[in-house]
Scaffold this motif. Structure first.
Motif, short mmCIF file in Angstrom:
data_model
loop_
_atom_site.label_atom_id
_atom_site.label_comp_id
_atom_site.label_asym_id
_atom_site.label_seq_id
_atom_site.Cartn_x
_atom_site.Cartn_y
_atom_site.Cartn_z
N THR A 77 41.60 -34.73 32.29
CA THR A 77 42.24 -34.49 31.00
C THR A 77 43.73 -34.75 31.15
OG1 THR A 77 40.60 -32.80 30.49
CG2 THR A 77 42.58 -32.82 29.15
N LEU A 78 44.26 -35.59 30.29
CA LEU A 78 45.66 -35.99 30.36
C LEU A 78 46.40 -35.60 29.09
CD1 LEU A 78 45.15 -39.63 31.71
CD2 LEU A 78 45.76 -37.61 33.07
N LYS A 79 47.54 -34.97 29.23
CA LYS A 79 48.43 -34.72 28.10
C LYS A 79 49.52 -35.79 28.14
CE LYS A 79 50.57 -32.60 24.71
NZ LYS A 79 51.08 -31.24 24.80
N LEU A 80 49.60 -36.58 27.07
CA LEU A 80 50.57 -37.67 26.99
C LEU A 80 51.66 -37.34 25.98
CD1 LEU A 80 48.08 -40.69 26.90
CD2 LEU A 80 48.98 -39.46 28.88
N ASP A 81 52.79 -38.03 26.10
CA ASP A 81 53.91 -37.77 25.20
C ASP A 81 53.86 -38.62 23.93
OD1 ASP A 81 54.50 -40.24 26.30
OD2 ASP A 81 56.63 -39.79 26.65
N LYS A 82 52.77 -39.34 23.72
CA LYS A 82 52.62 -40.21 22.55
C LYS A 82 51.50 -39.70 21.66
CE LYS A 82 55.68 -43.31 23.95
NZ LYS A 82 56.95 -43.52 23.23
N THR A 83 51.69 -39.85 20.36
CA THR A 83 50.62 -39.48 19.41
C THR A 83 49.75 -40.68 19.06
OG1 THR A 83 52.15 -39.84 17.57
CG2 THR A 83 51.97 -37.59 18.42
N GLU A 84 50.26 -41.87 19.26
CA GLU A 84 49.51 -43.08 18.98
C GLU A 84 48.80 -43.52 20.25
OE1 GLU A 84 47.48 -45.92 17.96
OE2 GLU A 84 48.66 -45.07 16.31
N LEU A 85 47.46 -43.50 20.21
CA LEU A 85 46.67 -43.74 21.41
C LEU A 85 45.92 -45.07 21.42
CD1 LEU A 85 45.04 -40.20 21.89
CD2 LEU A 85 46.98 -41.15 23.15
N ARG A 86 45.97 -45.79 20.34
CA ARG A 86 45.13 -46.98 20.21
C ARG A 86 45.34 -47.96 21.36
NH1 ARG A 86 46.01 -50.47 14.92
NH2 ARG A 86 48.10 -50.36 15.85
N HIS A 87 46.58 -48.32 21.63
CA HIS A 87 46.84 -49.32 22.68
C HIS A 87 46.56 -48.74 24.07
CE1 HIS A 87 48.40 -52.16 19.82
NE2 HIS A 87 49.33 -51.30 19.40
N ILE A 88 46.87 -47.47 24.27
CA ILE A 88 46.63 -46.84 25.56
C ILE A 88 45.13 -46.80 25.86
CG2 ILE A 88 46.86 -44.70 26.88
CD1 ILE A 88 49.42 -44.15 25.26
N LYS A 89 44.34 -46.42 24.87
CA LYS A 89 42.89 -46.36 25.05
C LYS A 89 42.33 -47.74 25.36
CE LYS A 89 40.72 -44.13 21.79
NZ LYS A 89 40.42 -43.68 20.41
N ALA A 90 42.79 -48.74 24.64
CA ALA A 90 42.30 -50.10 24.85
C ALA A 90 42.63 -50.60 26.25
CB ALA A 90 42.89 -51.04 23.79
N THR A 91 43.83 -50.29 26.71
CA THR A 91 44.25 -50.74 28.04
C THR A 91 43.44 -50.05 29.13
OG1 THR A 91 46.49 -51.15 27.25
CG2 THR A 91 46.20 -50.98 29.62
N LEU A 92 43.24 -48.74 29.00
CA LEU A 92 42.45 -48.00 29.99
C LEU A 92 41.03 -48.53 30.05
CD1 LEU A 92 43.69 -44.36 29.32
CD2 LEU A 92 43.96 -45.62 31.47
N GLU A 93 40.44 -48.80 28.89
CA GLU A 93 39.08 -49.34 28.86
C GLU A 93 39.02 -50.73 29.46
OE1 GLU A 93 38.25 -48.91 24.73
OE2 GLU A 93 37.33 -46.92 24.97
N ARG A 94 40.08 -51.49 29.28
CA ARG A 94 40.13 -52.84 29.86
C ARG A 94 40.13 -52.78 31.38
NH1 ARG A 94 44.38 -54.44 27.54
NH2 ARG A 94 45.87 -54.61 29.25
#
Length: 221
Positions: free
Chosen positions: A173-190
């Motif tokens: 479980t990660l707490k990030l400093d960003k509220t917009e996760l779309r690009h982060i999620k896509a990159t992690l899945e990639r």
């Protein structure tokens, strides 16, 4: 973050010379269902209202009642994490604190421990939470941090727990400093990471219950 820093001085210990009815009166006054028992400066365990009601004798002395949870204590220099671990082990919302000579110093409530834990994990900071599932052998915080920082985000805190559905996997479980996760999620899945959940935190939260609620959600409890 040591246990003695969070001792709750509003919770009195019971003495062997006290009576059961006094214990119930104190419990009602401070709104708890458990109190520590101390004799000659030594922690002797915990007494619950359920135990007193079962014995059904308000005039009974505390010395006549066998306390529970004799081992429900931590040393004063232990981390607040240990308070939460012991509370979970004994299924109680109160943990005694003693020095290295086993002299009783006070108690830490589970609520106080959770509040301290929340502060240490940046729970109140604005951001979002991601939950990843992976094999323990694939876990590398360095690699995950590199990927997330590549998306101009930072990890404020992290928490690892076992996956109840697969003993070979963990949940990160990660707490990030960003509220917009779309690009982060896509990159992690990639990069082959499996995302199993995410939470977009509300910007305006206040009060003890909000903080504790955020912590429990962060820990996936």
């Amino acid at each position: 973050m040591q246990a003695y820093e969070f001792i709750n001085n509003l919770i009195p210990p019971l003495k062997f010379t006290d009576k059961a009815k006094m214990a119930l009166s104190w419990m009602e006054e401070i709104r708890t269902n458990v109190l520590p028992v101390v004799d000659q400066g030594q922690f002797k365990g915990l007494i619950t209202d359920e135990l007193i009601y079962t014995l059904n004798n308000p005039e009974m002395g505390i010395a006549e009642i066998e306390p529970e949870g004799l081992g429900c204590f931590v040393y004063q220099d232990k981390h607040i994490y240990d308070v939460m671990r012991v509370a979970s082990e004994y299924h109680t919302n109160m943990v005694a604190v003693v020095d290295r000579e086993l002299h009783y110093l006070g108690v830490v409530t589970l609520e106080d421990a959770i509040s301290a834990f929340a502060d240490s994990l940046s729970i109140q900071s604005q951001g979002s939470v991601l939950v990843l599932s992976m094999n323990m052998t694939d876990y590398s915080m360095f690699e995950i941090s590199r990927i997330i920082e590549g998306e101009n985000a930072k990890i404020l805190s992290s928490f690892i727990s076992s996956d109840p559905l697969d003993i070979h996997k963990i949940k990160l479980t990660l707490k990030l400093d960003k509220t917009e996760l779309r690009h982060i999620k896509a990159t992690l899945e990639r990069f082959g990471y499996r995302l199993i959940d995410h939470y977009d935190e509300e910007i305006e939260t206040s009060g003890e219950q909000d903080r504790i609620g955020n912590l429990l959600r962060f820990l996936d409890i």
